[in-house]
Design an enzyme around this catalytic site. Structure first.
Site, PDB file in Angstrom:
ATOM      1  CE  LYS A  74      -3.368  -0.936  -0.437  1.00  0.00           C
ATOM      2  NZ  LYS A  74      -3.703  -1.405  -1.908  1.00  0.00           N
ATOM      3  CB  SER A  75       4.068   1.922  -0.313  1.00  0.00           C
ATOM      4  OG  SER A  75       4.322   1.524   0.971  1.00  0.00           O
ATOM      5  CG  HIS A 140       4.525  -6.465  -0.987  1.00  0.00           C
ATOM      6  ND1 HIS A 140       4.703  -5.270  -1.348  1.00  0.00           N
ATOM      7  CD2 HIS A 140       3.307  -6.870  -1.077  1.00  0.00           C
ATOM      8  CE1 HIS A 140       3.458  -4.900  -1.793  1.00  0.00           C
ATOM      9  NE2 HIS A 140       2.580  -5.907  -1.866  1.00  0.00           N
TER      10      HIS A 140
END
Length: 327
Positions: A74-75, A140
């Site tokens: 979520k970046s 991730h």
């Protein structure tokens, strides 16, 4: 907890006996949504994600031209994938990008995750479909989780980071959508608590950041560290920086002909979220539309209390102290 509707990496029914034995020896925890996570090599993973990490570490053979797009979840991951695909795909000369792959395939379908997709079930997956040069992958995992596997390869790594408070809010919306739970104060406070104490998927957040930040300082030709906020503020400068790093810089003619703007428009949240494939499709049992929300800088101000803001700012300041990394 019924996990049948969840993405495979959030389920714990597909791991080997060897991995189960390893997990039994690791620190374990139940996350804010009731998912089981364990700490391996300093990072918290859902059980099935750990299986993918182990498979990757055992089986991945990097090619010199590989590009790995890394991020804490979520970046800005989806945006980075789209931009990189568009940059690397320029040689195919799509006419005004009318038939570009991004118009019919979600970015996550074009650039799969190493531990969540490719190596999720096996340490020797069939990579035949990745015949293009460069091969594009995503992860991730923190950089140290990949170190032994890729340390002797000149393959390039691009890391995108984002202000932790916006990342936290984006995580909250995403998690509630995936787990089909209600967006309420209680769920936000649970996620906030996990974020702050580091017991969160792929956490601690600050260790994740620092692994790539240090890597970019030690080997800037191999690791590029990008900030979401800088990409939003100066998109032209940042996409040129990305293109230069990837070895496919814009020519003067491309700039003159408006190709930079064309790619930025193609990969914009407005454009991607409006495509039919991203309104209706699914990947890993997750609706494509869940990957596109606001994409704004500072949206956290609408949700976090001043006390939450101060607490998380204090933690990040303390953890990043002396590193040279600031937000």
């Amino acid at each position: 907890m019924d996990t049948k509707h969840l993405p495979s990496n959030l389920r714990d029914d597909m791991i080997s006996e060897e991995t189960k034995s390893l997990i039994s020896s690791l620190p374990s925890h139940t996350d804010a949504q009731g998912g089981k996570i364990c700490k391996y090599q300093g990072c918290w993973y859902h059980y099935n994600t750990l299986q993918g990490v182990l498979n990757f570490q055992r089986g991945f053979q990097p090619q010199d031209t590989d590009i790995i797009l890394a991020s804490y979840p979520k970046s800005g991951t989806t945006w980075l994938k789209a931009l990189t695909v568009a940059l690397c795909d320029r040689s195919n000369n799509h006419s005004s990008y009318d038939h570009h792959p991004l118009l019919s395939v979600n970015p996550h379908g074009i650039v799969p995750f190493l531990e969540l997709n490719i190596y999720h079930e096996s340490s020797s997956p069939d990579l035949a479909k990745f015949s293009s040069v460069p091969r594009l992958f995503a992860t991730h995992m923190p950089l140290h989780a990949m170190h032994e596997t890729i340390k002797d390869s000149p393959c390039k790594i691009v890391y995108i980071c984002r202000n932790v408070k916006d990342t936290l809010i984006s995580w909250w919306f995403f998690k509630c959508a995936v787990y089909k739970t209600e967006l309420n104060r209680s769920s936000l406070e649970s996620i906030f608590k996990s974020f702050c104490n580091g017991t969160f998927s792929y956490g601690p957040f600050w260790e994740h950041l620092l692994s790539y930040w240090r890597g970019s300082l030690e080997d800037p030709k191999r690791v590029l560290f990008m900030k979401y906020e800088e990409m939003k503020e100066k998109p032209h400068d940042q996409i040129k920086r990305l293109a230069d790093f990837l070895g496919c810089p814009f020519t003067k003619e491309e700039v003159k002909n408006g190709l930079v703007n064309e790619i930025l428009d193609l990969c914009s949240l407005r454009n991607l979220s409006g495509l039919e494939i991203n309104k209706t499709g699914k990947i890993n049992n997750i609706d494509h539309k869940v990957f596109f929300r606001k994409g704004e800088v500072g949206d956290w101000k609408n949700y976090l209390t001043p006390e939450m803001e101060n607490q998380i700012d204090t933690i990040i300041q303390e953890k990043l102290q002396g590193s040279g990394l600031k937000f």
